[in-house]
Design a protein around this motif. Sequence first.
Motif, PDB file in Angstrom:
ATOM      1  N   ARG A  71      57.933  61.379  13.409  1.00  0.00           N
ATOM      2  CA  ARG A  71      58.399  60.399  14.385  1.00  0.00           C
ATOM      3  C   ARG A  71      58.660  59.046  13.726  1.00  0.00           C
ATOM      4  O   ARG A  71      59.622  58.340  14.060  1.00  0.00           O
ATOM      5  CB  ARG A  71      57.384  60.269  15.518  1.00  0.00           C
ATOM      6  CG  ARG A  71      57.250  61.543  16.361  1.00  0.00           C
ATOM      7  CD  ARG A  71      56.093  61.448  17.322  1.00  0.00           C
ATOM      8  NE  ARG A  71      56.298  60.398  18.309  1.00  0.00           N
ATOM      9  CZ  ARG A  71      55.328  59.919  19.107  1.00  0.00           C
ATOM     10  NH1 ARG A  71      54.087  60.379  18.985  1.00  0.00           N
ATOM     11  NH2 ARG A  71      55.614  58.974  19.983  1.00  0.00           N
ATOM     12  N   ALA A  72      57.793  58.669  12.785  1.00  0.00           N
ATOM     13  CA  ALA A  72      58.004  57.415  12.068  1.00  0.00           C
ATOM     14  C   ALA A  72      59.296  57.474  11.256  1.00  0.00           C
ATOM     15  O   ALA A  72      60.054  56.490  11.192  1.00  0.00           O
ATOM     16  CB  ALA A  72      56.817  57.127  11.157  1.00  0.00           C
ATOM     17  N   ASP A 103      62.000  59.057  11.991  1.00  0.00           N
ATOM     18  CA  ASP A 103      63.119  58.854  12.907  1.00  0.00           C
ATOM     19  C   ASP A 103      63.340  57.368  13.195  1.00  0.00           C
ATOM     20  O   ASP A 103      64.479  56.898  13.280  1.00  0.00           O
ATOM     21  CB  ASP A 103      62.861  59.601  14.222  1.00  0.00           C
ATOM     22  CG  ASP A 103      62.895  61.118  14.057  1.00  0.00           C
ATOM     23  OD1 ASP A 103      63.480  61.583  13.061  1.00  0.00           O
ATOM     24  OD2 ASP A 103      62.312  61.815  14.910  1.00  0.00           O
ATOM     25  N   ILE A 104      62.240  56.642  13.354  1.00  0.00           N
ATOM     26  CA  ILE A 104      62.341  55.195  13.622  1.00  0.00           C
ATOM     27  C   ILE A 104      62.880  54.459  12.398  1.00  0.00           C
ATOM     28  O   ILE A 104      63.746  53.577  12.505  1.00  0.00           O
ATOM     29  CB  ILE A 104      60.965  54.642  14.036  1.00  0.00           C
ATOM     30  CG1 ILE A 104      60.532  55.238  15.378  1.00  0.00           C
ATOM     31  CG2 ILE A 104      60.979  53.112  14.099  1.00  0.00           C
ATOM     32  CD1 ILE A 104      59.082  54.958  15.741  1.00  0.00           C
ATOM     33  N   HIS A 149      66.252  51.702  11.204  1.00  0.00           N
ATOM     34  CA  HIS A 149      65.592  50.417  11.430  1.00  0.00           C
ATOM     35  C   HIS A 149      66.407  49.263  10.827  1.00  0.00           C
ATOM     36  O   HIS A 149      66.936  49.386   9.714  1.00  0.00           O
ATOM     37  CB  HIS A 149      64.187  50.414  10.827  1.00  0.00           C
ATOM     38  CG  HIS A 149      63.312  49.350  11.390  1.00  0.00           C
ATOM     39  ND1 HIS A 149      63.374  48.041  10.961  1.00  0.00           N
ATOM     40  CD2 HIS A 149      62.365  49.378  12.370  1.00  0.00           C
ATOM     41  CE1 HIS A 149      62.503  47.321  11.632  1.00  0.00           C
ATOM     42  NE2 HIS A 149      61.877  48.109  12.503  1.00  0.00           N
ATOM     43  N   ASP A 173      57.076  47.756  15.048  1.00  0.00           N
ATOM     44  CA  ASP A 173      57.858  48.723  15.817  1.00  0.00           C
ATOM     45  C   ASP A 173      57.189  50.097  15.849  1.00  0.00           C
ATOM     46  O   ASP A 173      57.244  50.808  16.853  1.00  0.00           O
ATOM     47  CB  ASP A 173      59.273  48.834  15.249  1.00  0.00           C
ATOM     48  CG  ASP A 173      60.117  47.610  15.574  1.00  0.00           C
ATOM     49  OD1 ASP A 173      59.773  46.897  16.538  1.00  0.00           O
ATOM     50  OD2 ASP A 173      61.111  47.368  14.873  1.00  0.00           O
ATOM     51  N   LEU A 174      56.550  50.482  14.750  1.00  0.00           N
ATOM     52  CA  LEU A 174      55.794  51.735  14.759  1.00  0.00           C
ATOM     53  C   LEU A 174      54.663  51.662  15.786  1.00  0.00           C
ATOM     54  O   LEU A 174      54.393  52.640  16.507  1.00  0.00           O
ATOM     55  CB  LEU A 174      55.218  52.016  13.369  1.00  0.00           C
ATOM     56  CG  LEU A 174      56.223  52.303  12.245  1.00  0.00           C
ATOM     57  CD1 LEU A 174      55.487  52.512  10.928  1.00  0.00           C
ATOM     58  CD2 LEU A 174      57.072  53.535  12.577  1.00  0.00           C
ATOM     59  N   GLU A 201      56.095  52.055  19.307  1.00  0.00           N
ATOM     60  CA  GLU A 201      56.628  53.373  19.638  1.00  0.00           C
ATOM     61  C   GLU A 201      55.606  54.502  19.510  1.00  0.00           C
ATOM     62  O   GLU A 201      55.691  55.500  20.236  1.00  0.00           O
ATOM     63  CB  GLU A 201      57.825  53.683  18.727  1.00  0.00           C
ATOM     64  CG  GLU A 201      59.009  52.741  18.898  1.00  0.00           C
ATOM     65  CD  GLU A 201      59.660  52.883  20.246  1.00  0.00           C
ATOM     66  OE1 GLU A 201      59.631  53.987  20.817  1.00  0.00           O
ATOM     67  OE2 GLU A 201      60.190  51.866  20.751  1.00  0.00           O
TER      68      GLU A 201
END
Length: 407
Positions: free
Chosen positions: A193-194, A196-197, A201, A130-131, A134
């Motif tokens: 940003r990571a 935030d994901i 998750h 997913d990283l 995105e």
Amino acid sequence: MKYVIIHGDGMADWPCNELGGKTPLEAARTPNMDLIASRGELGLVATIPAGMPSGSDVGTMTMLGYDPARYHTGRAPIEAASQGIALAPGDVVFRMNLVSLTPGDGGAMVMDDFTSGHITSEEAGRIVDDLRRELASDGIEFFNGVSYRHLMVWRNGPNGTKLTPPHDITGKPIESHLPRGEGADGLSNLMRRAGDILREHPVNRDRCAAGKTAATAVWFWGQGRRPAVPTLKDRFGVEGSVISAVDLVNGLGRLAGLDVITVPGATGFLDTDYAAKARYGIDSLKRRDFLLLHIEAPDEAGHMGRSDYKVEAIERIDELILGPLLDELPSFGEWALLLMPDHATPSILKTHSNEAVPFAILKGGKTAITGEASRRYTEAEGGRTGLVLKQGYRLIDSLFGKELLSN
């Protein structure tokens, strides 16, 4: 002639109060290690050159006979070699840990767990996928590794960023250890940003529901460009194999020209299948003349601050790996075995230290090695011999038949 290195990662330690003032090597029952120390050469070897970080990248490079001051370019590019990641001369690869950060006193974020509770490779793979989806962009690429250990490649990226290994700051505030210098803004942006994901998750939701540690952030460190080293075949005329569950050691093995052997049940943690590693190692010696067999468990125990776990790991290495090897090596004829760690991982520190560590070299033939041990394989016994190799990368020369030198 067969040559074997048994690499007990981080086995060396300091005296532990909980072990009655003994180190884990002193507290453990190790008849095979002690026999090797008694029948062979015992001493101390400096695996971490002055001014270099006390990590497995530097220590294992020394173990394999490469002067880190000459060949070391960073930890992550070695792991990239293990994964077969192609790097152009200007590319920079970063180690990317999945870590758990928690608020400390005053709300400052603290490095709670640099392994995210030893997250499984399957769970971590879903997160890194997913990283990648995105965050990957022109020049930024993500690569799955094992458990919490992953890689990020920055094509034509900066190599001068000041970064801190996460295992060096367990339980400490992270603010003063965030990226600094060249490329810091880009790395910090990726980390934000990571985060935030990861916050929402599904893997983390499931782990929290199960009472497990969540992976709340990514942490970049150990960056570098690809190294170039001569193979062991070029240097010593041998072909060999490496057995490890850790990309770093496998990467160094690949750079050294070794065949990487995957062992089912090898985890890179305390629950690794020690006996299977021994079986696969013995089998590899039927086809090739050199074996590097790495066991990560003692190092992981040290990072956890669990000297009792380290004692248990050392005893399993002795019984389930060294025992079978000493039984089987005489069937191959002439042989030589080197036992050593890459560095110390003092349980009280929960990270690496840079003092010289004990080594033992035993050479034999078709006659079985038997009898009672007259000395132990420990830090103190190694020091009492007075043999100290300050240029640790020269130790491998003795394994391959040259005189054991002191300096």
